[in-house]
Design a protein around this motif. Structure first.
Motif, mmCIF file in Angstrom:
data_model
loop_
_atom_site.group_PDB
_atom_site.id
_atom_site.type_symbol
_atom_site.label_atom_id
_atom_site.label_comp_id
_atom_site.label_asym_id
_atom_site.label_seq_id
_atom_site.Cartn_x
_atom_site.Cartn_y
_atom_site.Cartn_z
ATOM 1 N N ASN A 99 -10.766 -2.965 -9.472
ATOM 2 C CA ASN A 99 -11.917 -2.768 -8.585
ATOM 3 C C ASN A 99 -11.616 -3.286 -7.171
ATOM 4 N N CYS A 100 -10.449 -2.903 -6.647
ATOM 5 C CA CYS A 100 -10.030 -3.332 -5.316
ATOM 6 C C CYS A 100 -9.903 -2.143 -4.376
ATOM 7 N N LYS A 101 -10.043 -2.414 -3.078
ATOM 8 C CA LYS A 101 -9.882 -1.386 -2.059
ATOM 9 C C LYS A 101 -8.824 -1.837 -1.053
ATOM 10 N N PHE A 102 -7.947 -0.895 -0.705
ATOM 11 C CA PHE A 102 -6.886 -1.158 0.257
ATOM 12 C C PHE A 102 -6.903 -0.077 1.331
ATOM 13 N N GLY A 103 -6.699 -0.482 2.568
ATOM 14 C CA GLY A 103 -6.405 0.508 3.577
ATOM 15 C C GLY A 103 -4.963 0.958 3.399
ATOM 16 N N TRP A 104 -4.044 0.038 3.657
ATOM 17 C CA TRP A 104 -2.608 0.311 3.509
ATOM 18 C C TRP A 104 -2.003 -0.749 2.602
ATOM 19 N N LEU A 105 -1.362 -0.318 1.538
ATOM 20 C CA LEU A 105 -0.644 -1.224 0.644
ATOM 21 C C LEU A 105 0.846 -0.998 0.844
ATOM 22 N N ASN A 106 1.551 -2.028 1.302
ATOM 23 C CA ASN A 106 2.969 -1.900 1.603
ATOM 24 C C ASN A 106 3.812 -2.620 0.552
ATOM 25 N N LEU A 107 4.577 -1.845 -0.222
ATOM 26 C CA LEU A 107 5.492 -2.407 -1.211
ATOM 27 C C LEU A 107 6.949 -2.134 -0.829
ATOM 28 N N ARG A 108 7.209 -1.854 0.443
ATOM 29 C CA ARG A 108 8.570 -1.518 0.863
ATOM 30 C C ARG A 108 9.485 -2.736 0.715
ATOM 31 N N GLY A 109 10.555 -2.527 -0.004
ATOM 32 C CA GLY A 109 11.508 -3.604 -0.244
ATOM 33 C C GLY A 109 11.079 -4.588 -1.308
#
Length: 208
Positions: free
Chosen positions: A110-120
């Motif tokens: 039940n979370c909201k993200f604009g931008w989720l960055n998992l790079r690297g």
């Protein structure tokens, strides 16, 4: 293929104060209802809970068997963080930068993200349940990642190394870097939605 999530139960916790976050090792504390954003860069937190707080930065921190509920930030700085057996519930992040982070046994619900960055990042056994994203960058080393009842505007797969990643529970509108989807499982409906992007990547011209 499903993420292997380990259950844990937090013991009784003492009240945590802002000054406690300046310690290198923090355990068995509940941080609740702070007006100003919190930061815990480089700290080690074990069996702690954060609720009704803004979290600004946890860069290079280690969170082990911790819970975050009703937490959030306009821009969460979490590069290099290590999350092991962590639960995040009913939280909202304008952006969440997990570049070069390690996530192992983490549940976002039940979370909201604009931008989720998992790079690297190195991601293993992570589940997103009933979450919303504007954009997800999956450009890391990712194993046993799953989604349930979740939605995303765009997925960026450039440079992704996916293994046993299940995207069937993620309703997405667009994918960048379709070649990075190797190692992911998608539904037949999602395959149809990806047809144009895949054709463009392969240099196939679509007739009218």
């Amino acid at each position: 293929m499903a993420p292997r999530i380990r259950r844990f139960t937090l013991p009784e916790l003492a009240r945590g104060y802002r000054g406690d976050l300046g310690d290198e090792y923090i355990e068995l504390l509940h941080f609740r209802d702070f007006d100003a954003p919190l930061a815990a860069d480089d700290a080690r937190l074990e069996e702690c809970r954060f609720s009704y707080v803004q979290i600004e930065s946890v860069r290079n921190a280690r969170l082990i068997q911790c819970e975050l509920e009703q937490a959030g930030a306009p821009a969460l700085q979490a590069a290099g963080v290590f999350l092991n057996d962590v639960r995040v519930n009913h939280s909202r992040f304008g952006s969440a930068d997990f570049a070069e982070a390690q996530l192992d046994g983490v549940v976002f619900e039940n979370c909201k993200f604009g931008w989720l960055n998992l790079r690297g990042a190195t991601v293993r056994d992570v589940l997103f349940r009933n979450c919303q994203f504007e954009e997800i960058d999956l450009g890391g080393r990712i194993q046993r990642l799953g989604f349930a009842d979740s939605r995303a505007g765009q997925i960026n797969c450039h440079g992704a190394q996916l293994r046993e990643v299940d995207l069937q529970g993620l309703d997405f509108a667009d994918v960048e870097g379709v070649d990075g989807l190797r190692g992911a499982q998608i539904s037949s409906l999602q395959l149809g939605l990806l047809g144009e992007a895949m054709a463009s990547h392969l240099g196939i011209k679509l007739g009218s």
